[in-house]
Enzyme design. Structure first.
Site, PDB file in Angstrom:
ATOM      1  N   TRP A 102      21.207 -10.045  -4.371  1.00  0.00           N
ATOM      2  CA  TRP A 102      20.291 -10.118  -3.219  1.00  0.00           C
ATOM      3  C   TRP A 102      18.949  -9.471  -3.511  1.00  0.00           C
ATOM      4  CZ3 TRP A 102      20.894 -13.856  -0.173  1.00  0.00           C
ATOM      5  CH2 TRP A 102      22.164 -14.336   0.119  1.00  0.00           C
ATOM      6  N   ASP A 173      16.674  -3.478   2.082  1.00  0.00           N
ATOM      7  CA  ASP A 173      17.493  -4.558   2.628  1.00  0.00           C
ATOM      8  C   ASP A 173      18.873  -3.971   2.917  1.00  0.00           C
ATOM      9  OD1 ASP A 173      19.150  -6.681   3.159  1.00  0.00           O
ATOM     10  OD2 ASP A 173      18.710  -7.780   1.310  1.00  0.00           O
ATOM     11  N   LYS A 197      26.933  -8.955   9.710  1.00  0.00           N
ATOM     12  CA  LYS A 197      27.975  -8.124   9.081  1.00  0.00           C
ATOM     13  C   LYS A 197      28.321  -6.950  10.010  1.00  0.00           C
ATOM     14  CE  LYS A 197      25.626  -9.861   5.157  1.00  0.00           C
ATOM     15  NZ  LYS A 197      26.529 -10.836   4.652  1.00  0.00           N
TER      16      LYS A 197
HETATM   17  N1  PMP Z   1      20.555  -9.552   1.782  1.00  0.00           N
HETATM   18  C1  PMP Z   1      21.848  -9.220   1.721  1.00  0.00           C
HETATM   19  C2  PMP Z   1      22.213  -7.863   1.214  1.00  0.00           C
HETATM   20  C3  PMP Z   1      22.825 -10.127   2.131  1.00  0.00           C
HETATM   21  O1  PMP Z   1      24.111  -9.794   2.067  1.00  0.00           O
HETATM   22  C4  PMP Z   1      22.445 -11.387   2.617  1.00  0.00           C
HETATM   23  C5  PMP Z   1      23.444 -12.415   3.108  1.00  0.00           C
HETATM   24  N2  PMP Z   1      24.726 -12.246   2.777  1.00  0.00           N
HETATM   25  C6  PMP Z   1      21.078 -11.695   2.633  1.00  0.00           C
HETATM   26  C7  PMP Z   1      20.153 -10.756   2.228  1.00  0.00           C
HETATM   27  C8  PMP Z   1      20.602 -13.032   3.132  1.00  0.00           C
HETATM   28  O2  PMP Z   1      20.812 -13.063   4.487  1.00  0.00           O
HETATM   29  P1  PMP Z   1      20.676 -14.392   5.375  1.00  0.00           P
HETATM   30  O3  PMP Z   1      21.733 -15.336   4.942  1.00  0.00           O
HETATM   31  O4  PMP Z   1      20.843 -13.851   6.756  1.00  0.00           O
HETATM   32  O5  PMP Z   1      19.290 -14.916   5.146  1.00  0.00           O
END
Ligand code: PMP
Length: 361
Positions: A102, A173, A197
């Protein structure tokens, strides 16, 4: 009711009490004869819900007055774009610690908007994935911000130290770790998280941003991503994801009723210890992450015999243990054990793992 424990990484399980309350008031919210998702976001009742949710989140995280709390759209990935657009010019650099997939994704998106510089990467220690804290380099001081992801949902890598950033604002994040432990918000310029989450249903993202970082959005920033427009309109510049916001509010109340984040923190420790102890005590299960960086929220593990993966998953489902398949980029298993996962769920998983090892090991 089907009695299962859901280990999905997100959208993830929500507290049972929250779901029960939402069900109870689904068709007739506050005696209005309507559902909360059918009323205007500009009506007094919904504004009350929105404001209360913000107050409860501020209480839970002790958010100082010089921070805005925004409830917005676009998930975690939306913020991969919103952060550079609000905080940097095209010629500025942004610093990135890449601890997994991520934080890597945030770099790719930032490349469209500024000049990202990767200042640290996952390394290896004792044959396991490990994140070293990068030493601060004086040449970084011109950067617009320093982005990192303290909990990598896919890789199951977590660290609790703060990167050394000098005066450069830290941007975290926290999609898969927010509300899992107490936090010192003043250490950060921006904290953001997709809701699905530890906050509520998908469709909502929460941004906590320091006042001085608001008001500098680039001219081309889509208005719905402009922190200043969002802050100035109490996050109602356009129609917000009202049902998700309402449900997030119920989750915040639930967290408070549990005793707040100190209590949740201890429970999360207890759950993660149960699971990692099982993995460590057995040669049948393995973790690829160094003990110093093991996530308390997302626990990937591998079977020593990967040909048993599909049998493991099938038997687990039969035992009511759902969504344990690891992310396709990592393989194996992953148990996501967010705040809403009760200790009994982890105990049930550990007992299942022991039984599976006994019968297949
Ligand atoms: N950052 C992290 C740490 C994530 O776990 C996720 C999704 N699992 C995201 C960003 C992306 O999030 P989204 O699908 O809500 O755009």
């Amino acid at each position: 009711m089907k009695n299962v424990f859901n280990f999905s990484a997100g959208p993830a399980m929500l507290p049972y009490e929250v779901m029960a309350q939402a069900k109870e008031e689904f068709l007739n919210w506050r005696d209005s004869g309507c559902s909360v998702m059918e009323v205007s976001h500009r009506g007094k009742d919904f504004i009350d819900v929105a404001a209360q949710a913000e107050r409860d989140l501020r209480d839970l995280l002790n958010v100082p007055d010089n921070y805005h709390v925004l409830f917005t759209h676009g998930g975690g990935r939306g913020q991969f774009a919103a952060v550079p657009l609000n905080l940097s010019s095209q010629d500025q650099s942004s610093l990135h610690l890449v601890s997994g997939s991520w934080s890597e994704g945030a770099v790719s998106e930032a490349q469209k908007y500024n000049k990202p510089v990767v200042v640290g990467n996952v390394s290896e220690k004792d044959g396991k994935q490990f994140v070293e804290k990068p030493a601060f380099d004086a040449s970084w001081s011109e950067a617009a911000y320093y982005h990192f992801c303290p909990n990598e949902t896919v890789d199951g890598i977590e660290f609790t130290w703060l990167p050394e950033a000098g005066d450069v604002p830290l941007v975290a994040d926290m999609s898969s770790t927010i509300l899992s432990r107490p936090l010192n918000v003043s250490d950060y310029g921006v904290i953001y998280a997709g809701a699905q989450k530890n906050i509520g249903p998908s469709g909502l993202s929460v941004v906590i941003v320091r006042e001085d970082l608001v008001g500098n959005a680039r001219q081309e920033t889509p208005s719905i991503f402009d922190y200043s427009l969002l802050a100035g309109s109490d996050s109602m510049y356009n129609t917000p994801p009202t049902f998700s916001w309402y449900l997030a509010g119920l989750v915040f109340k639930w967290l408070k009723a549990q005793g707040g984040l100190e209590v949740i923190d201890k429970r999360n420790d207890e759950k993660a210890t149960l699971l990692y102890t099982e993995i460590d005590n057995s040669d049948f299960y393995q973790s690829q992450v160094h003990p110093a960086n093991r996530s308390r929220m997302n626990v990937p593990f591998q079977l020593a015999q990967p040909d048993l993966d599909s049998v493991f998953l099938k038997k687990a489902e039969e035992a009511g243990l759902m969504a344990l398949k690891g992310h396709r980029s990592v393989g194996g298993m992953r148990a996501s054990i967010y705040n809403a996962m009760p200790v009994e769920g982890v105990v049930a998983l550990v007992e299942f793992m022991q039984e599976f090892e006994r019968t297949h090991g």
